[in-house]
Design a protein around this motif. Structure first.
Motif, PDB file in Angstrom:
ATOM      1  N   LEU A   5     -76.465  29.504 127.325  1.00 47.65           N
ATOM      2  CA  LEU A   5     -76.125  28.878 126.043  1.00 47.65           C
ATOM      3  C   LEU A   5     -75.855  29.936 124.974  1.00 47.65           C
ATOM      4  CD1 LEU A   5     -78.666  25.892 125.875  1.00 47.65           C
ATOM      5  CD2 LEU A   5     -76.271  25.848 126.577  1.00 47.65           C
ATOM      6  N   SER A   6     -76.628  31.019 124.994  1.00 45.06           N
ATOM      7  CA  SER A   6     -76.424  32.086 124.005  1.00 45.06           C
ATOM      8  C   SER A   6     -75.050  32.730 124.178  1.00 45.06           C
ATOM      9  CB  SER A   6     -77.522  33.142 124.140  1.00 45.06           C
ATOM     10  OG  SER A   6     -78.794  32.566 123.894  1.00 45.06           O
ATOM     11  N   GLU A  12     -72.337  30.183 122.947  1.00 50.65           N
ATOM     12  CA  GLU A  12     -72.247  30.121 121.488  1.00 50.65           C
ATOM     13  C   GLU A  12     -71.240  31.159 120.978  1.00 50.65           C
ATOM     14  OE1 GLU A  12     -76.354  28.794 119.399  1.00 50.65           O
ATOM     15  OE2 GLU A  12     -76.524  30.595 120.627  1.00 50.65           O
ATOM     16  N   ARG A  13     -71.265  32.310 121.573  1.00 52.62           N
ATOM     17  CA  ARG A  13     -70.407  33.415 121.137  1.00 52.62           C
ATOM     18  C   ARG A  13     -68.990  33.332 121.713  1.00 52.62           C
ATOM     19  NH1 ARG A  13     -69.857  37.687 117.455  1.00 52.62           N
ATOM     20  NH2 ARG A  13     -68.783  39.442 118.447  1.00 52.62           N
ATOM     21  N   GLU A  52     -65.160  19.927 122.314  1.00 51.21           N
ATOM     22  CA  GLU A  52     -66.274  20.623 121.679  1.00 51.21           C
ATOM     23  C   GLU A  52     -67.555  20.309 122.419  1.00 51.21           C
ATOM     24  OE1 GLU A  52     -66.377  19.266 117.633  1.00 51.21           O
ATOM     25  OE2 GLU A  52     -67.240  17.314 118.170  1.00 51.21           O
ATOM     26  N   LYS A  78     -72.031  20.640 122.032  1.00 50.77           N
ATOM     27  CA  LYS A  78     -73.145  20.808 121.099  1.00 50.77           C
ATOM     28  C   LYS A  78     -74.186  21.732 121.718  1.00 50.77           C
ATOM     29  CE  LYS A  78     -76.324  17.916 118.390  1.00 50.77           C
ATOM     30  NZ  LYS A  78     -76.832  16.521 118.247  1.00 50.77           N
ATOM     31  N   ILE A  79     -74.547  22.777 120.981  1.00 55.14           N
ATOM     32  CA  ILE A  79     -75.570  23.716 121.427  1.00 55.14           C
ATOM     33  C   ILE A  79     -76.551  23.921 120.282  1.00 55.14           C
ATOM     34  CG2 ILE A  79     -76.061  26.042 122.273  1.00 55.14           C
ATOM     35  CD1 ILE A  79     -73.194  26.164 123.351  1.00 55.14           C
ATOM     36  N   TYR A  80     -77.822  23.633 120.523  1.00 54.83           N
ATOM     37  CA  TYR A  80     -78.866  23.803 119.502  1.00 54.83           C
ATOM     38  C   TYR A  80     -78.482  23.157 118.169  1.00 54.83           C
ATOM     39  CZ  TYR A  80     -80.683  27.279 122.798  1.00 54.83           C
ATOM     40  OH  TYR A  80     -81.161  27.912 123.909  1.00 54.83           O
ATOM     41  N   LYS A 113     -75.619  22.453 116.880  1.00 51.49           N
ATOM     42  CA  LYS A 113     -74.332  22.797 116.286  1.00 51.49           C
ATOM     43  C   LYS A 113     -73.198  22.521 117.267  1.00 51.49           C
ATOM     44  CE  LYS A 113     -76.368  26.590 113.558  1.00 51.49           C
ATOM     45  NZ  LYS A 113     -76.380  28.049 113.336  1.00 51.49           N
ATOM     46  N   TYR A 114     -72.015  22.187 116.725  1.00 48.36           N
ATOM     47  CA  TYR A 114     -70.849  21.921 117.561  1.00 48.36           C
ATOM     48  C   TYR A 114     -69.943  23.152 117.618  1.00 48.36           C
ATOM     49  CZ  TYR A 114     -72.063  17.009 117.857  1.00 48.36           C
ATOM     50  OH  TYR A 114     -72.712  15.819 118.134  1.00 48.36           O
ATOM     51  N   TYR A 115     -69.467  23.427 118.839  1.00 51.42           N
ATOM     52  CA  TYR A 115     -68.580  24.577 119.052  1.00 51.42           C
ATOM     53  C   TYR A 115     -67.289  24.090 119.702  1.00 51.42           C
ATOM     54  CZ  TYR A 115     -72.739  27.413 118.196  1.00 51.42           C
ATOM     55  OH  TYR A 115     -73.851  27.985 117.633  1.00 51.42           O
TER      56      TYR A 115
END
Length: 451
Positions: free
Chosen positions: A337-338, A341-342, A372, A374-376, A378-380
Motif C-alpha cells: 500500500l505504501s 500511494e506513491r 481510483e 482508496k488507501i488509508y 484517501k483516494y488515489y
C-alpha cells in the motif's frame, strides 16, 4: 453426524466447516473473511457455537483465509488441539503474527489520523492474542493416521498449493470424509502435484476457479516483457504478492530470467518481512518443494531484502526503475500500500497482479478497471498500467479440480463445493455431474445438514 458450514461457503474466504459426531466437535480450518465489507464484518461476529465446545481444529494450510480466525477462537474459549503439518505450523505462526501486527498498526493509524468511522478503531486481534494460539499446535506427518478419538481418525495428504498444504481425510462413524483444502496444480513451478483421493464417501471440494481454465501462457515471457517495457519508460514494477509461495515463485522465475540475461540490471526488492521469513521455511522443508538448497541460496542472492520500514521509505523515494515484490497479494494491507500511494498515479508504473483477487479487494477493483482506489482513507487516481498473469495461480483451475476426482474407486454419496463464489461453484457442480454423475451441491453459509 452433523456438518455445519460456518464459512467458506458462497465465498472464497473464511473457511470453517464444523463436523459433529457423538459429542465430538471438529472444525476443519478456522479462516478469516476477506473482501467485501459484509464479509469482513463477519470476523467480528461470534461463532454460532461456543468455541470451548470445539475439541479439535484441523488446518489444511497456513493462509489467512484458512487460519486467520484462530486468535479469536482461542480468545473466546477454545482450548483444544490444532493439528497441521510442520510447514503449516511455521507458516501459520508467521501469518498470524504479521496479520496481528498489521491490524494493530492500521488501528493506530486510523485513530491518529481520524479516518475510522468508529469512535476508536480496534484490531481484530493483537500480537499477544496471536501468540496464545501457538501452544495448541500439534504437528502431524503426511500420510500417517492421527487418532483424534477412540473412533475418529484423520490422515493429511499433500495438496500442492503452498508449503505444507494438505487435504484431510476424516474417518468416523464408518464414513470417509475428504476435505480438499486448496488444491494446487499438477504442473506448479515449485510445488509437487496434489495427491488425489482414491476413496471417499463425502467430499468437500474447493471451487475457487470452478469456472476458469488457466490460460496456456508463457509466464516467464510475460514477466520479461512487462519488466523490460516498464524500465524502458523509466518506470517501476510493483508485484503485489502473497508472502507464502507466490513471492518465492516470482523470485524463482525472475532469477531464471536474470541468469538467461533477459532482465536489466536494476534493483530487485523483496519488501515483505513475512515473505523473507518464509524463505527459511523453504530451506527447512525441501521435501515439500522442488528447489534444491543451492537454487534457494543463489535465488536469494539476487534480491535486496527489506525488513525495516525506513528501508521501505528509502526505496519508495528512489526514483530509479526497480522491481518491488511486496505483500499483501490482494492489496488489502501490508507494505504494498505504501508503494501504491506513491506510484499508482504514475503512468510509467506497472502493477502486475499474480494471484486470485477476492470480491471487494483493491486487487479485484484494479483488475476490473477502477479509476481510483482508496488507501488509508484517501483516494488515489489509477494511472499505472495494470497487468495480470493468470498462469501463476497456486489454485487448480476447473480442469485440475475435475482431474483431482479422477482416481476415485467408488462413487461418493455427495460432493459439496466450498471455498468458491456462487457462479464458479455452480458451474463446477454442473461439470462434475456431467463428467462423473456424482451428486453434487453448493452449500450456503450457515447451512447445517445431517449425514
Amino acid at each position: 453426524m452433523k456438518i455445519r458450514f460456518l464459512g467458506g461457503a458462497g465465498t472464497v474466504t473464511g473457511s470453517k466447516t464444523l463436523v459433529e459426531s457423538n459429542g465430538v466437535r471438529i472444525l476443519i480450518d478456522c479462516g478469516q473473511f476477506q473482501g467485501i465489507k459484509p464479509l469482513r464484518e463477519l470476523n467480528w461476529e461470534p461463532l454460532p457455537i461456543l468455541p470451548k465446545t470445539i475439541d479439535f481444529v484441523l488446518l489444511t494450510h497456513g493462509h489467512l483465509d484458512h487460519c486467520g480466525w484462530l486468535p479469536r477462537l482461542v480468545n473466546q474459549g477454545f482450548e483444544g488441539k490444532i493439528y497441521c503439518t510442520s510447514p503449516t505450523k511455521d507458516i501459520a505462526k508467521l501469518i498470524l503474527l504479521d496479520s496481528a501486527k498489521i491490524q494493530e498498526e492500521e488501528a493506530n493509524k486510523a485513530n491518529e489520523e481520524h479516518f475510522s468511522k468508529h469512535e476508536k478503531a480496534e484490531p481484530l486481534y493483537n500480537v499477544q492474542q496471536a501468540e496464545e494460539v501457538f501452544p495448541l499446535f500439534r504437528v502431524v506427518k503426511p500420510n500417517e493416521e492421527v487418532q483424534l478419538d477412540a473412533e475418529i481418525s484423520a490422515i493429511f495428504t499433500n495438496a500442492g498449493h503452498i508449503l505444507g498444504a494438505s487435504s484431510i481425510e476424516l474417518n468416523l462413524e464408518g464414513e470417509k470424509l475428504v476435505f480438499s483444502g486448496d488444491i494446487g496444480r499438477d504442473d506448479d513451478v515449485l510445488m509437487y502435484p496434489p495427491v488425489k483421493p482414491k476413496k471417499a464417501d463425502y467430499i468437500f471440494l474447493e471451487s475457487t476457479y470452478g469456472n476458469r481454465i488457466h490460460p496456456e501462457e508463457d509466464v516467464k515471457l510475460l514477466l520479461e516483457t512487462f519488466i523490460n517495457n516498464t524500465v524502458q519508460n523509466g518506470g517501476t514494477i510493483i508485484i503485489p504478492s502473497f508472502a507464502v509461495e507466490r513471492a518465492q515463485t516470482i523470485m524463482y522465475l525472475l532469477w531464471q530470467l536474470k541468469k538467461e540475461d533477459k532482465l536489466p540490471d536494476i534493483p530487485y526488492v523483496i519488501d515483505t518481512p513475512m515473505g523473507i521469513s518464509v524463505l527459511d521455511v523453504f530451506m527447512n522443508n525441501r521435501n515439500w518443494h522442488k528447489l534444491s538448497e543451492t537454487e534457494c541460496t543463489e535465488m536469494c542472492q539476487m534480491f535486496t531484502m527489506i525488513s525495516e520500514y525506513q528501508e521501505t521509505i528509502d526505496t519508495i523515494y528512489n526514483k530509479n526503475p526497480k522491481v518491488i515484490i511486496a505483500a499483501s497479494g490482494m492489496i488489502t494491507g501490508g507494505r504494498v500500500l505504501s508503494y501504491l500511494e506513491r506510484y499508482i498515479g504514475l503512468p510509467e508504473t506497472t502493477v502486475i497482479i499474480v494471484g486470485y483477487q477476492a470480491e471487494g479487494t483493491r486487487g479485484r477493483k484494479l483488475l476490473e478497471g477502477a479509476g481510483e482506489i482508496k488507501i488509508y482513507g484517501k483516494y488515489y487516481s489509477v494511472m499505472a498500467q495494470i497487468q495480470e498473469i493468470e498462469g501463476l495461480s497456486a489454485h487448480g483451475d476447473q480442469n485440475d479440480l475435475l482431474q483431482w476426482l479422477s482416481v476415485l474407486e467408488n462413487k461418493p454419496k455427495k460432493v459439496f463445493l466450498v471455498h468458491g463464489e456462487n457462479q464458479p461453484a455452480d458451474e463446477l457442480r454442473i461439470k462434475i455431474q456431467e463428467k462423473y454423475g456424482f451428486d453434487c451441491s453448493v452449500p450456503m453459509m450457515g447451512q447445517e445438514l445431517e449425514i
